[in-house]
Design an enzyme around this catalytic site. Structure first.
Site, mmCIF file in Angstrom:
data_model
loop_
_atom_site.group_PDB
_atom_site.id
_atom_site.type_symbol
_atom_site.label_atom_id
_atom_site.label_comp_id
_atom_site.label_asym_id
_atom_site.label_seq_id
_atom_site.Cartn_x
_atom_site.Cartn_y
_atom_site.Cartn_z
ATOM 1 N N HIS A 58 1.042 -0.883 0.086
ATOM 2 C CA HIS A 58 0.179 -0.199 0.220
ATOM 3 C C HIS A 58 0.699 1.102 -0.114
ATOM 4 O O HIS A 58 1.009 2.200 -1.305
ATOM 5 C CB HIS A 58 -1.202 0.183 1.190
ATOM 6 C CG HIS A 58 -1.684 0.848 1.197
ATOM 7 N ND1 HIS A 58 -3.161 1.783 1.328
ATOM 8 C CD2 HIS A 58 -1.420 2.124 2.223
ATOM 9 C CE1 HIS A 58 -3.875 2.494 1.277
ATOM 10 N NE2 HIS A 58 -2.377 3.270 1.909
ATOM 11 N N GLU A 59 2.432 1.382 1.306
ATOM 12 C CA GLU A 59 2.794 2.368 0.975
ATOM 13 C C GLU A 59 3.227 2.446 0.005
ATOM 14 O O GLU A 59 4.125 3.531 -0.338
ATOM 15 C CB GLU A 59 3.580 2.258 2.247
ATOM 16 C CG GLU A 59 3.263 2.694 3.608
ATOM 17 C CD GLU A 59 2.284 3.577 3.740
ATOM 18 O OE1 GLU A 59 2.807 4.777 2.971
ATOM 19 O OE2 GLU A 59 1.086 4.085 4.616
ATOM 20 N N HIS A 62 1.808 4.506 -2.852
ATOM 21 C CA HIS A 62 1.743 5.861 -2.848
ATOM 22 C C HIS A 62 3.627 6.266 -2.899
ATOM 23 O O HIS A 62 4.142 7.679 -3.821
ATOM 24 C CB HIS A 62 1.604 6.386 -1.324
ATOM 25 C CG HIS A 62 0.184 6.093 -1.105
ATOM 26 N ND1 HIS A 62 -0.448 7.187 -1.613
ATOM 27 C CD2 HIS A 62 0.024 5.897 0.073
ATOM 28 C CE1 HIS A 62 -1.813 6.078 -0.627
ATOM 29 N NE2 HIS A 62 -1.690 6.124 0.643
ATOM 30 N N ASP A 160 -5.099 8.738 4.238
ATOM 31 C CA ASP A 160 -5.595 8.500 1.888
ATOM 32 C C ASP A 160 -7.209 9.409 2.034
ATOM 33 O O ASP A 160 -6.806 10.580 1.255
ATOM 34 C CB ASP A 160 -5.310 7.235 1.732
ATOM 35 C CG ASP A 160 -4.110 6.938 1.842
ATOM 36 O OD1 ASP A 160 -3.217 7.613 2.256
ATOM 37 O OD2 ASP A 160 -4.167 5.468 1.763
#
Length: 368
Positions: A58-59, A62, A160
């Site tokens: 997930h990170e 980004h 987010d």
């Protein structure tokens, strides 16, 4: 982040585990062992590791999108409450922030889709039983990824969803007003989460504290970056500074250290060109290891950030992430000033008192 262990590196970003995460993992294992023995402990630990692997992905969603806009992240750290990526600057445009914010939850939805295909659980009747502990690791992990995507889209800055809200408000109201509103909503959500945590959910208290202080810190960082974009380095740099000649001795440097209040001393040649930087620690270390009449130039830092006076202050902010001071020099290399955290803080104070203030400092050609 302190108390962290690097376990790998991908695309120039270090993946680190905080000690508290290891303690959390041990607590999960011992708790499961007490209830169901070694098999339960192993299953629960594997499940938590799988969840946090998804958090890392997930990170990196980004991080990889941010790289396309020239925004780098040195490390991502796993904590018991999730992952934290350390980015070097804020996105310059709301559209960039929007895409970066959506990338993380999108990764979780992709992972969930792949896992659902893997357990043949696309049918509605199968989906209804995925949260059952007996449904297997892949099924529960799919549900967890859907939850992560939905939870992260809660409109609370700096989550987010809060960043999406911030970007949308930025397109409508302007960045500064958007930051204040998004931060206020984030802190209000944190207070609500903390209140719920008082009724038997202690983990919510930790998450609430993290969101509350992170919202404040992110808002301050965002406001600083936005303010800095409209100020030139020449308007914010410190010019009443004492430089040390390259031919000076350690004894000379010590005398200058005692006489001047600054923390960093630029080293200049006979023409006034910036050739090095000395901190107070550098000078004291030199005094410990060499004779007083030895040249101080040997102890100066040769690798330090330099910026031109015509650049905007946000460029200096990027460089200050890796150094305590940024030297300001013209095209001829002649020292014109220094940018420090203190000088940036003073610009922020002036802008906070008078947002319409226009700096009008005339350019300098030399400090000598």
């Amino acid at each position: 982040m302190g108390w962290s262990i690097t376990i790998g590196r991908f695309a120039g970003t270090a993946v680190r585990i905080h000690v508290t995460f290891l303690l959390f993992l041990a607590w999960i294992g011992f708790s499961a062992f007490a209830r169901g023995g070694a098999a339960a402990a192993r299953e629960n630990v594997i499940f938590i590791i799988a969840i946090f692997t998804c958090v890392v992905l997930h990170e990196f969603g980004h991080i990889l999108v941010a790289k396309r806009f020239g925004i780098d992240s040195k490390e991502v750290t796993l904590l018991p409450i999730g992952g934290v990526a350390d980015i070097n600057k804020m996105p310059e445009k709301p559209s960039q922030e929007l895409l970066i914010a959506l990338a993380g939850p999108a990764v979780n939805l992709v992972i969930a889709g792949v896992l659902l295909l893997g357990v043949d659980a696309i049918k509605p009747e199968a989906l209804a039983h995925l949260d059952d502990p007996g449904s297997g690791l892949l099924g529960r992990l799919a549900v967890t990824n859907i939850f992560l995507a939905v939870f992260n889209m809660v409109p609370a800055f700096p989550m987010d969803g809060g960043r999406v809200l911030h970007a949308a408000l930025g397109l409508w109201l302007g960045e500064m007003q958007a930051t204040r509103i998004a931060a206020a909503i984030g802190q209000a959500f944190a207070l609500l989460l903390g209140f719920l945590g008082l009724f038997g959910h202690p983990m919510l208290l930790f998450i609430a504290l993290f969101i509350f202080f992170a919202a404040s810190g992110e808002a301050q960082m965002s406001l600083t970056a936005q303010t800095a974009r409209g100020v030139k380095v020449s308007d914010a740099m410190e010019t009443r500074i004492t430089a040390i000649d390259r031919g000076a001795t350690i004894s000379d440097a010590v005398e200058i250290l005692l006489a001047a209040p600054q923390d960093s001393f630029p080293l200049v040649d006979q023409k006034g060109a910036l050739v090095g930087m000395l901190s107070r620690t550098d000078i004291v270390d030199a005094l410990k290891s060499a004779a007083p009449d030895a040249p101080i130039a040997a102890f100066a830092q040769k690798d330090f950030p330099i910026i031109g006076p015509g650049e905007t202050l946000d460029k200096a902010l990027d460089k200050l992430n890796d150094a305590a001071v940024v030297g300001v020099a013209g095209e001829d290399g002649v020292l014109q000033g220094l940018v420090t955290g203190q000088s940036i803080a003073e610009v922020m104070l002036i802008k906070a008192a008078r947002p319409d203030w226009r700096f009008s400092r005339p350019p300098k050609t030399s400090l000598r």
